[in-house]
Design an enzyme around this catalytic site. Sequence first.
Site, short mmCIF file in Angstrom:
data_model
loop_
_atom_site.label_atom_id
_atom_site.label_comp_id
_atom_site.label_asym_id
_atom_site.label_seq_id
_atom_site.Cartn_x
_atom_site.Cartn_y
_atom_site.Cartn_z
N VAL A 1 0.52 -1.25 -0.16
CA VAL A 1 -0.26 -0.62 0.19
C VAL A 1 1.00 1.45 -0.24
O VAL A 1 0.69 2.35 0.09
CB VAL A 1 -1.15 0.14 1.24
N ASP B 1 -9.75 -9.31 10.50
CA ASP B 1 -10.48 -8.28 10.68
C ASP B 1 -12.11 -7.62 9.83
O ASP B 1 -11.84 -6.51 10.02
CB ASP B 1 -9.79 -8.45 9.19
N LYS C 1 -12.84 -4.25 11.08
CA LYS C 1 -13.83 -3.25 10.51
C LYS C 1 -15.36 -3.12 11.10
O LYS C 1 -15.93 -1.48 11.12
CB LYS C 1 -13.76 -3.93 9.42
N VAL D 1 -11.84 0.39 6.49
CA VAL D 1 -13.32 0.16 5.96
C VAL D 1 -13.81 0.01 4.67
O VAL D 1 -14.23 1.28 4.74
CB VAL D 1 -14.40 0.55 7.21
N GLY E 1 -7.02 -3.90 -1.55
CA GLY E 1 -5.97 -3.86 -3.00
C GLY E 1 -5.71 -2.91 -2.83
O GLY E 1 -6.28 -1.43 -2.47
N LYS F 1 -7.41 -0.91 9.96
CA LYS F 1 -8.76 -1.13 11.14
C LYS F 1 -8.42 -1.71 12.38
O LYS F 1 -8.47 -0.83 13.67
CB LYS F 1 -9.58 -1.82 9.86
N GLY G 1 -2.82 -8.64 -3.28
CA GLY G 1 -2.69 -7.69 -2.12
C GLY G 1 -3.53 -7.23 -1.59
O GLY G 1 -3.75 -6.78 -0.98
N1 HSE Z 1 -7.09 -7.83 3.94
C1 HSE Z 1 -7.93 -7.33 4.54
C2 HSE Z 1 -9.06 -7.53 3.15
C3 HSE Z 1 -6.99 -5.84 3.32
O1 HSE Z 1 -9.14 -8.62 2.61
O2 HSE Z 1 -10.47 -7.31 3.34
C4 HSE Z 1 -8.26 -4.59 3.70
O3 HSE Z 1 -8.96 -4.91 4.80
#
Ligand code: HSE
Length: 431
Positions: free
Chosen positions: A31, A208, A212, A139, A309, A112, A194
Amino acid sequence: MPVLTEPVALEEPVTPATRRARVALLGFGQVGAAVAARAAAPPVNTRLQIAGALVRDPARRSPPGVPLVTDVSALWDPAPDAVIEVLGGLEPARTCVLGALERGIPVVTANKSLIAHHGDELLAASRRNGVALRYEASVVAGVPFLGTLARRPLARDVSQVTGILNGTSNFVLTRVSRNHEDIPTALDEARRLGFAEADATKDLDGTDAAEKLSVLIRLLGHRFVHPSVIARTGIGCLQPADLQQASEFGGVIKPVATADWSAGPVTSFVGPAFLPLTHPLASLEGVTNAVCLSRPGHAHVVFSGPGAGPHVTAATVLDDVLELLGEDGGRTGWSGLAPRASIGAPSESAWFVRLDLGAGAPDQRDVADLLGSFGVWIARTASPGGIHHPLTRWILTHPVAPARLSAALEALALSCGCRACSLPILEDSNA
Ligand code: HSE
């Protein structure tokens, strides 16, 4: 600490209308590199110079014009106009962001985990120092909606949020269901593009998405819910046959995150769920994410777009930077928080259940009787059989509390060794 590479002067002519701003990058992974690449050619009048980028590995190579440092203090003098945090994780991100805010430098982050875990502390530092902290890309990275909601009290007056908040798990489930890939193969592709976290377990096990969801509950529900108290299930419990059977039942299985505070206390859930095809999230495929906001008696509002991404994340991060540099020099902050809220599991739903019955399993009527004795009533059932799943049945239940369903499935396991996988069915509350 030494600067590892020297800045290179910008070659583009600066027109009288062009502003120039210096930004420091915390992190130079996928990123960070995408931010630097986009910053070099902005389609706006503010030209961003990367004053330096904090990295862990001093041997890293950087493109011309991006000085790398391994000590964050090398970035503070002279102070940049803004800091972009794309390190990920909690430390050293928290310490570096606090350091910037205490120095009066506005911060944009895509992290996040940082906002979910340390949002109280960081937003307090932002307010105390009268300096902006923006986290739009944290998010649904490619969809700038948090700032809109933060500025609009009526738009954010909702009592339920349901979304697909992890791009990787939606991408993986889409590839498993459409291309018949296995999860590791699909995950490798998500990594290559990515999308995945450095530790992709966090994508697959719901960590994850829970982080969020915590950020959304903070902004929309005005409550602090620690991500660790959000009930979650990973997509690893699913088998390809579950996805096929969901389609037979007229729905899809999606990795959802949902929270509801319409009755006061927050209820929430993160994990795969069965969605009828009419549900606004049912058609989202690949890395597409969405957030569906609702309140009783009103139509849904849905924000949807790429959830992960490097390039979409970089675009949103840079938008935050340009907005805060342009609007008022970074002097505004987002609103504060109410006291910590308690949280419980959702009270009742219908369920999509896979039963892997052992040899000598009871017949369908006996299974139905046993489940019914716990108040679990079957709405639909299917046992397609075949050589791969001779003893597998799927059922859709009528609404029932999770505790009742668990008790019924435990009793079934005791009686015949049956293993079960159960997913809540999310109805379209607008339907
Ligand atoms: N790994 C996270 C996803 C990246 O796949 O949503 C974006 O927050």
